[in-house]
Motif scaffolding. Structure first.
Motif, mmCIF file in Angstrom:
data_model
loop_
_atom_site.group_PDB
_atom_site.id
_atom_site.type_symbol
_atom_site.label_atom_id
_atom_site.label_comp_id
_atom_site.label_asym_id
_atom_site.label_seq_id
_atom_site.Cartn_x
_atom_site.Cartn_y
_atom_site.Cartn_z
ATOM 1 N N LEU A 16 -3.816 -5.983 2.073
ATOM 2 C CA LEU A 16 -4.779 -5.673 1.011
ATOM 3 C C LEU A 16 -5.504 -4.354 1.260
ATOM 4 C CD1 LEU A 16 -6.404 -9.087 0.078
ATOM 5 C CD2 LEU A 16 -4.668 -7.800 -1.127
ATOM 6 N N GLY A 17 -5.586 -3.946 2.520
ATOM 7 C CA GLY A 17 -6.249 -2.688 2.829
ATOM 8 C C GLY A 17 -5.553 -1.493 2.193
ATOM 9 N N ALA A 18 -4.261 -1.623 1.895
ATOM 10 C CA ALA A 18 -3.515 -0.528 1.281
ATOM 11 C C ALA A 18 -3.878 -0.348 -0.188
ATOM 12 C CB ALA A 18 -2.019 -0.773 1.410
ATOM 13 N N VAL A 19 -4.467 -1.355 -0.800
ATOM 14 C CA VAL A 19 -4.833 -1.284 -2.220
ATOM 15 C C VAL A 19 -6.340 -1.091 -2.305
ATOM 16 C CG1 VAL A 19 -4.555 -2.369 -4.467
ATOM 17 C CG2 VAL A 19 -2.985 -2.925 -2.661
ATOM 18 N N ARG A 20 -6.835 -0.035 -1.685
ATOM 19 C CA ARG A 20 -8.278 0.156 -1.623
ATOM 20 C C ARG A 20 -8.800 1.148 -2.656
ATOM 21 N NH1 ARG A 20 -5.816 2.526 2.469
ATOM 22 N NH2 ARG A 20 -6.050 4.736 2.745
ATOM 23 N N ALA A 21 -7.945 1.980 -3.191
ATOM 24 C CA ALA A 21 -8.404 2.970 -4.159
ATOM 25 C C ALA A 21 -8.463 2.345 -5.548
ATOM 26 C CB ALA A 21 -7.462 4.173 -4.169
ATOM 27 N N VAL A 22 -9.445 2.743 -6.308
ATOM 28 C CA VAL A 22 -9.642 2.190 -7.650
ATOM 29 C C VAL A 22 -8.416 2.417 -8.517
ATOM 30 C CG1 VAL A 22 -11.046 2.344 -9.730
ATOM 31 C CG2 VAL A 22 -12.136 2.415 -7.500
ATOM 32 N N ALA A 23 -7.771 3.565 -8.373
ATOM 33 C CA ALA A 23 -6.575 3.837 -9.185
ATOM 34 C C ALA A 23 -5.509 2.788 -8.925
ATOM 35 C CB ALA A 23 -6.036 5.228 -8.881
ATOM 36 N N ARG A 24 -5.355 2.367 -7.673
ATOM 37 C CA ARG A 24 -4.350 1.353 -7.360
ATOM 38 C C ARG A 24 -4.775 -0.011 -7.870
ATOM 39 N NH1 ARG A 24 -4.485 3.316 -1.571
ATOM 40 N NH2 ARG A 24 -3.852 5.457 -1.872
ATOM 41 N N ILE A 25 -6.064 -0.300 -7.820
ATOM 42 C CA ILE A 25 -6.563 -1.583 -8.315
ATOM 43 C C ILE A 25 -6.337 -1.671 -9.822
ATOM 44 C CG2 ILE A 25 -8.644 -2.974 -8.665
ATOM 45 C CD1 ILE A 25 -9.591 -1.826 -5.911
ATOM 46 N N VAL A 26 -6.590 -0.582 -10.534
ATOM 47 C CA VAL A 26 -6.357 -0.560 -11.977
ATOM 48 C C VAL A 26 -4.872 -0.769 -12.270
ATOM 49 C CG1 VAL A 26 -6.413 0.912 -14.020
ATOM 50 C CG2 VAL A 26 -8.395 0.801 -12.541
ATOM 51 N N LEU A 27 -4.000 -0.186 -11.456
ATOM 52 C CA LEU A 27 -2.573 -0.385 -11.656
ATOM 53 C C LEU A 27 -2.182 -1.846 -11.446
ATOM 54 C CD1 LEU A 27 -1.103 2.811 -9.969
ATOM 55 C CD2 LEU A 27 -1.242 2.288 -12.402
ATOM 56 N N VAL A 28 -2.817 -2.517 -10.493
ATOM 57 C CA VAL A 28 -2.552 -3.935 -10.280
ATOM 58 C C VAL A 28 -3.071 -4.742 -11.471
ATOM 59 C CG1 VAL A 28 -3.091 -5.921 -8.803
ATOM 60 C CG2 VAL A 28 -2.508 -3.725 -7.767
#
Length: 167
Positions: free
Chosen positions: A73-85
């Motif tokens: 989960l640490g790899a998905v720390r940027a907001v841009a990646r969270i929005v993509l998820v």
């Protein structure tokens, strides 16, 4: 301009768009009614809610900060990646909402269904066309590099590490 002290502030301004959000709402409604994709819509709803609540930051505190210690989960720390998820469950709800609208209108009239589909396509297209990205001409970048190059000392070693602070 009201939001301060947030890292990567520009990423926090990502937005799906009004047409997409409207179709997500319709998909939410259809998912909790007697739609044949009810289970998929409910799973997407729960996933979207968990992602929204889990990544919400209030007063510098977020559940996600605690989850960063979980491997992967640490790899998905940027907001841009969270929005993509978040886009995946949102897309499922958009599909369910769009299909539900077409079924509702198609049962009444092919003309009404065509107008509804055209309206959705136009709304999505208008948002895409109205997006203005930040652009910097290459000449400005080259000019900035030339200024920095002129600031370098003449006897600079090849393996030197350069630190430029803002002024």
């Amino acid at each position: 301009r009201w939001v301060h002290d947030i890292p990567m502030r520009h990423e926090h301004q990502m937005f799906f768009g009004f047409a997409v959000c409207a179709l997500v709402v319709v998909g939410l409604y259809a998912s909790w009614r007697r739609h044949y994709l009810r289970e998929q819509g409910q799973v997407a709803t729960v996933a979207l809610l968990l992602l929204a609540v889990g990544t919400l930051s209030v007063g510098g505190h977020s559940l996600y900060l605690y989850l960063l210690h979980v491997p992967g989960l640490g790899a998905v720390r940027a907001v841009a990646r969270i929005v993509l998820v978040q886009l995946l469950p949102a897309a499922v709800l958009v599909g369910i909402g769009g299909e539900w609208l077409l079924q509702r209108f198609a049962s009444r009239s092919v003309a009404i269904a065509s107008v509804a589909a055209t309206l959705v396509i136009l709304l999505l297209g208008m948002e895409t066309m109205s997006y203005r990205s930040n652009k910097t001409p290459i000449a400005a970048w080259r000019g900035g590099q030339a200024v920095l190059k002129n600031m370098l000392p003449a006897d600079l070693r090849e393996d030197a590490i350069i630190l430029r602070t803002k002024r």
